[in-house]
Design an enzyme around this catalytic site. Sequence first.
Site, PDB file in Angstrom:
ATOM      1  N   LYS A  13       0.831  -1.216   0.000  1.00  0.00           N
ATOM      2  CA  LYS A  13       0.000   0.000   0.000  1.00  0.00           C
ATOM      3  C   LYS A  13       0.862   1.262   0.000  1.00  0.00           C
ATOM      4  O   LYS A  13       0.603   2.194  -0.748  1.00  0.00           O
ATOM      5  CB  LYS A  13      -0.924   0.042   1.226  1.00  0.00           C
ATOM      6  CG  LYS A  13      -1.883  -1.122   1.339  1.00  0.00           C
ATOM      7  CD  LYS A  13      -2.869  -0.924   2.473  1.00  0.00           C
ATOM      8  CE  LYS A  13      -2.242  -0.889   3.848  1.00  0.00           C
ATOM      9  NZ  LYS A  13      -1.734  -2.183   4.330  1.00  0.00           N
ATOM     10  N   ARG A 160      12.068  -1.433  11.075  1.00  0.00           N
ATOM     11  CA  ARG A 160      11.051  -0.851  11.945  1.00  0.00           C
ATOM     12  C   ARG A 160      10.764  -1.783  13.111  1.00  0.00           C
ATOM     13  O   ARG A 160      10.701  -2.989  12.940  1.00  0.00           O
ATOM     14  CB  ARG A 160       9.761  -0.639  11.150  1.00  0.00           C
ATOM     15  CG  ARG A 160       9.569   0.770  10.672  1.00  0.00           C
ATOM     16  CD  ARG A 160       8.441   0.861   9.707  1.00  0.00           C
ATOM     17  NE  ARG A 160       7.212   0.249  10.210  1.00  0.00           N
ATOM     18  CZ  ARG A 160       6.075   0.224   9.536  1.00  0.00           C
ATOM     19  NH1 ARG A 160       6.017   0.762   8.337  1.00  0.00           N
ATOM     20  NH2 ARG A 160       4.993  -0.332  10.024  1.00  0.00           N
ATOM     21  N   ARG A 171       0.761  -8.593  13.988  1.00  0.00           N
ATOM     22  CA  ARG A 171       0.069  -7.638  13.113  1.00  0.00           C
ATOM     23  C   ARG A 171      -0.782  -8.344  12.061  1.00  0.00           C
ATOM     24  O   ARG A 171      -1.900  -7.927  11.783  1.00  0.00           O
ATOM     25  CB  ARG A 171       1.086  -6.725  12.409  1.00  0.00           C
ATOM     26  CG  ARG A 171       1.635  -5.651  13.316  1.00  0.00           C
ATOM     27  CD  ARG A 171       2.853  -5.005  12.708  1.00  0.00           C
ATOM     28  NE  ARG A 171       2.541  -4.211  11.537  1.00  0.00           N
ATOM     29  CZ  ARG A 171       3.440  -3.890  10.616  1.00  0.00           C
ATOM     30  NH1 ARG A 171       4.670  -4.317  10.687  1.00  0.00           N
ATOM     31  NH2 ARG A 171       3.092  -3.143   9.596  1.00  0.00           N
TER      32      ARG A 171
HETATM   33  P1  AMP Z   1       1.455   1.022   9.542  1.00  0.00           P
HETATM   34  O1  AMP Z   1       2.655   1.793   9.180  1.00  0.00           O
HETATM   35  O2  AMP Z   1       0.242   1.387   8.739  1.00  0.00           O
HETATM   36  O3  AMP Z   1       1.685  -0.459   9.564  1.00  0.00           O
HETATM   37  O4  AMP Z   1       1.071   1.437  11.058  1.00  0.00           O
HETATM   38  C1  AMP Z   1       1.989   1.264  12.113  1.00  0.00           C
HETATM   39  C2  AMP Z   1       1.229   1.261  13.433  1.00  0.00           C
HETATM   40  O5  AMP Z   1       0.523   2.521  13.628  1.00  0.00           O
HETATM   41  C3  AMP Z   1       0.135   0.196  13.561  1.00  0.00           C
HETATM   42  O6  AMP Z   1       0.679  -1.054  13.949  1.00  0.00           O
HETATM   43  C4  AMP Z   1      -0.761   0.813  14.643  1.00  0.00           C
HETATM   44  O7  AMP Z   1      -0.186   0.704  15.923  1.00  0.00           O
HETATM   45  C5  AMP Z   1      -0.743   2.303  14.256  1.00  0.00           C
HETATM   46  N1  AMP Z   1      -1.815   2.613  13.284  1.00  0.00           N
HETATM   47  C6  AMP Z   1      -1.647   3.035  12.011  1.00  0.00           C
HETATM   48  N2  AMP Z   1      -2.831   3.238  11.397  1.00  0.00           N
HETATM   49  C7  AMP Z   1      -3.780   2.939  12.310  1.00  0.00           C
HETATM   50  C8  AMP Z   1      -5.201   2.914  12.269  1.00  0.00           C
HETATM   51  N3  AMP Z   1      -5.895   3.257  11.184  1.00  0.00           N
HETATM   52  N4  AMP Z   1      -5.858   2.533  13.409  1.00  0.00           N
HETATM   53  C9  AMP Z   1      -5.189   2.208  14.515  1.00  0.00           C
HETATM   54  N5  AMP Z   1      -3.843   2.180  14.606  1.00  0.00           N
HETATM   55  C10 AMP Z   1      -3.137   2.540  13.525  1.00  0.00           C
END
Ligand code: AMP
Length: 223
Positions: A13, A160, A171
Amino acid sequence: MRIVLLGPPGTGKGSLASLCDEKLSVAHVSTGEIFRHEIARGSALGKRVQQYVKNGRLVPDELVVEVMVKRLASPKFVKGFLLDGFPRTQKQAAGLDAALVKRERPLHGAVYIASPQDVLVRRLSGRRVCVGCSLNYHIRTMRPKKAGICDRCARPLVLREDDKPETVRKRLKLDAKNAAPLLAYYKARKRLYRVDGRGHIDTVYKRANQLFRKLGWVRALHA
Ligand code: AMP
């Protein structure tokens, strides 16, 4: 064009959103990036979300919706936006819809980027991200020119915290649980589209771009 990109972590994405930003000039927003940035600068928001992000848990719906709705009100998004990583739950999707309908700028659609599980695990564990500009690399498929250093801003590339294997598994499990009702939400509203996420990112972009054009979203962007 106002769309959300859906799909499990590692499905591409973020890379697709960056390419659309570059080639179609549609501003993209990643909640994960916003949160990591706020944590790094030690802001009040960063402090509130820190533990969730570090442990790969979802930040509470109310807080995420509040942050995103406020952000999308910026003039930068008048022409449209592409959201990456938001919404993650039905409640967030409903919160986003309510805010956009109120602004008379409803969402055009949700695009699900589909990839098999083994592809996801391979991609995630090899991902490296720049501490400076958040650009993504991969130890096998998207190497920087100089090992461990960002091509764009010359800052170090790191694994990360939440791409570590045990957090990745957490996750993916959490995502699978949340994904079904979220997809059902958009499907019920006839706004769910699917793009095959396998292969090189340029191939995935081509597929996505074809879909956007077919639906008239690209035209709407430049109207
Ligand atoms: P990502 O980079 O999208 O994988 O997001 C990293 C982390 O940010 C996730 O594991 C959540 O802890 C938090 N996070 C990001 N987007 C959301 C969302 N829409 N709702 C809740 N937590 C989020």
